[in-house]
Design a protein around this motif. Sequence first.
Motif, PDB file in Angstrom:
ATOM      1  N   SER A  10       0.858  -1.193   0.000  1.00 53.72           N
ATOM      2  CA  SER A  10       0.000   0.000   0.000  1.00 53.72           C
ATOM      3  C   SER A  10       0.884   1.229   0.000  1.00 53.72           C
ATOM      4  N   VAL A  11       0.258   2.401  -0.169  1.00 55.32           N
ATOM      5  CA  VAL A  11       1.004   3.660  -0.038  1.00 55.32           C
ATOM      6  C   VAL A  11       0.704   4.304   1.316  1.00 55.32           C
ATOM      7  N   GLY A  12       0.206   3.469   2.250  1.00 60.69           N
ATOM      8  CA  GLY A  12      -0.028   3.955   3.603  1.00 60.69           C
ATOM      9  C   GLY A  12      -1.328   4.715   3.744  1.00 60.69           C
ATOM     10  N   LYS A  13      -1.379   5.507   4.815  1.00 64.51           N
ATOM     11  CA  LYS A  13      -2.559   6.316   5.116  1.00 64.51           C
ATOM     12  C   LYS A  13      -2.235   7.786   4.902  1.00 64.51           C
ATOM     13  N   ALA A  14      -3.281   8.603   4.908  1.00 65.02           N
ATOM     14  CA  ALA A  14      -3.086  10.051   4.762  1.00 65.02           C
ATOM     15  C   ALA A  14      -2.241  10.585   5.914  1.00 65.02           C
ATOM     16  N   HIS A  15      -1.386  11.543   5.601  1.00 64.97           N
ATOM     17  CA  HIS A  15      -0.596  12.254   6.614  1.00 64.97           C
ATOM     18  C   HIS A  15      -1.525  12.958   7.608  1.00 64.97           C
ATOM     19  N   PRO A  16      -1.038  13.276   8.813  1.00 60.83           N
ATOM     20  CA  PRO A  16      -1.834  14.052   9.768  1.00 60.83           C
ATOM     21  C   PRO A  16      -2.292  15.379   9.147  1.00 60.83           C
ATOM     22  N   GLY A  17      -3.533  15.743   9.429  1.00 64.81           N
ATOM     23  CA  GLY A  17      -4.057  17.015   8.935  1.00 64.81           C
ATOM     24  C   GLY A  17      -4.425  17.001   7.463  1.00 64.81           C
ATOM     25  N   VAL A  18      -4.359  15.834   6.841  1.00 68.02           N
ATOM     26  CA  VAL A  18      -4.680  15.711   5.410  1.00 68.02           C
ATOM     27  C   VAL A  18      -5.945  14.875   5.277  1.00 68.02           C
ATOM     28  N   GLU A  19      -6.926  15.417   4.560  1.00 63.56           N
ATOM     29  CA  GLU A  19      -8.163  14.652   4.304  1.00 63.56           C
ATOM     30  C   GLU A  19      -8.045  13.937   2.967  1.00 63.56           C
ATOM     31  N   VAL A  20      -8.594  12.730   2.925  1.00 61.50           N
ATOM     32  CA  VAL A  20      -8.589  11.953   1.689  1.00 61.50           C
ATOM     33  C   VAL A  20      -9.961  11.323   1.514  1.00 61.50           C
ATOM     34  N   LYS A  21     -10.448  11.289   0.284  1.00 59.67           N
ATOM     35  CA  LYS A  21     -11.687  10.538   0.003  1.00 59.67           C
ATOM     36  C   LYS A  21     -11.570   9.923  -1.392  1.00 59.67           C
TER      37      LYS A  21
END
Length: 545
Positions: free
Chosen positions: A362-373
């Motif tokens: 995977s490419v991981g999860k969103a960085h802190p303070g970053v929204e992803v949808k």
Amino acid sequence: MGLLNEKTIGEIVKEAASLFPNREAYVYPEHGIRKTYKEFDAETDELAKAFIGMGIQKGEHIAIWSDNKREWLLSQFATGKMGAVLVTVNTNYQEKELEYLLQQSDSTTLILCESFKSTSYLDIIRAICPEIITSKKGNIQSEKLPHFKRVIVMSENDYPGIYKWSEFVAFANKVSDEALDEYLEALHNDDVINIQYTSGTTGFPKGVMLSHKNIVNNGQLVGDYIHLTEHDRLCIPVPFFHCFGCVMGTIASVTHGTTMVIIEQFDAGKVLKMVQDEKCTALHGVPTMFIAELNHPDFKQFDLSSLRTGIMAGSICPIEVMKKVIEDMGASEITIAYGQTETSPVITQTKTDDAIEKRVSSVGKAHPGVEVKIIDPATGEDIPAGVPGELCTRGYLVMQGYYKNEEATNSTIDDNGWLHTGDIAVMDDEGYIDITGRIKDMVIRGGENIYPKEVEEFLYQHPSIQDVQVVGVPDQKYGEELMAWVILKSGENLTPEALREYCKGKISYHKIPKYIEFIDAYPMTASGKIQKFLLREMSKKRVEV
């Protein structure tokens, strides 16, 4: 999130110099150059004063065209101290591309090296702007480039109408320390400080405007994720003109007091030697760079035991390559990052302590303070976990827009501040993201959606294959068929028939490439990304024959 870092680029250098004055800031092993953070701060102060002494104003656009030379590094942080906007130029550019960039960006100044590989940069700028030869230095008046005034060369050779490096630096004598302090204090972290031109695989390149806030915070977070400290030494073989080099490389280092071990132009053998000799603890690279290092004939001769971490990014990272970097190079904490220039650049990243399956697949999860949808690209509606769709992101990382291109800005960033990446992604229940390709790379064969990455990952497991890229080609019966471009490992032989046989019973019939071609190297960007659009064009020509 409350912003992690409110500082400007100039201020992070000052902070590193006060916290770690005697730590090495940067090393150029090829030239025997070593400078501490205290010296780096003084050098970039002097250069910032030189820009001011030349008459360059805050907000003025300065283009820079060179490989990873020391002058590039110093210019990045010097402009960051006095507020000129650094316009980064791709080292592969030729005459028409440079002319377009200088015109579109309204650059007043070009800093360049004399040549790169076999290309004379001086010949190119003189072809675009012949007035240089008869102009007084600093007073170029060009018909094609109305804003353009001056050229600075990273050299001590004399050229008509062009400042040599020492002449440029001498302008610092006109400016007091107090005057520089005033410039530094007048900066705001929302100011645009960098314009990077996207590769332009669709139409003309667009100038992505990035602020101090965008890139200082992104560099800080990227470094946090790989646990950089003042005790680390990061080998940077990725080009500075790209966010990978000048944000994830230089800014990530400076925000953590880390030593930058810099290579001017990528060479797998040189990288391995630098990691060994300089005891680098971290190494950055795009997948093709890591593949070249792992396949270097002398790979086993190098002592890479100092290596702990780093980042693989820039294009989709093959699982098998990631595993080899962990096992064979010993970079047990290597991470994958994903993003694009428009997002400063990193949106998501794996963590060093993620489960190994997540770290390689995977490419991981969103960085802190970053929204992803993830949305349905056709309807714009949010879609559930496990279903592929377009990845969108929102937060501090979103660019200020494309320079002088409101239409493109508005089609990329919607009214609610979401940036639409154009990438197809799947999110799992835990928030981990897998990038399956660009929307335009997806192949639709007889109504079946095929993601080239899935087929590439499977083919990578073949013992004879070093690298593989899969693209779609037009087909009368099915609409599209798959074509695989394969690079074999040294000394290996493989036929298309044998490779198709290998696929049978292991992947769905419709995912087995109809066309298989063997190739020695892929068409690449200067930042090491494979140009899939050129592979698609080559594929179409092969099929038409």
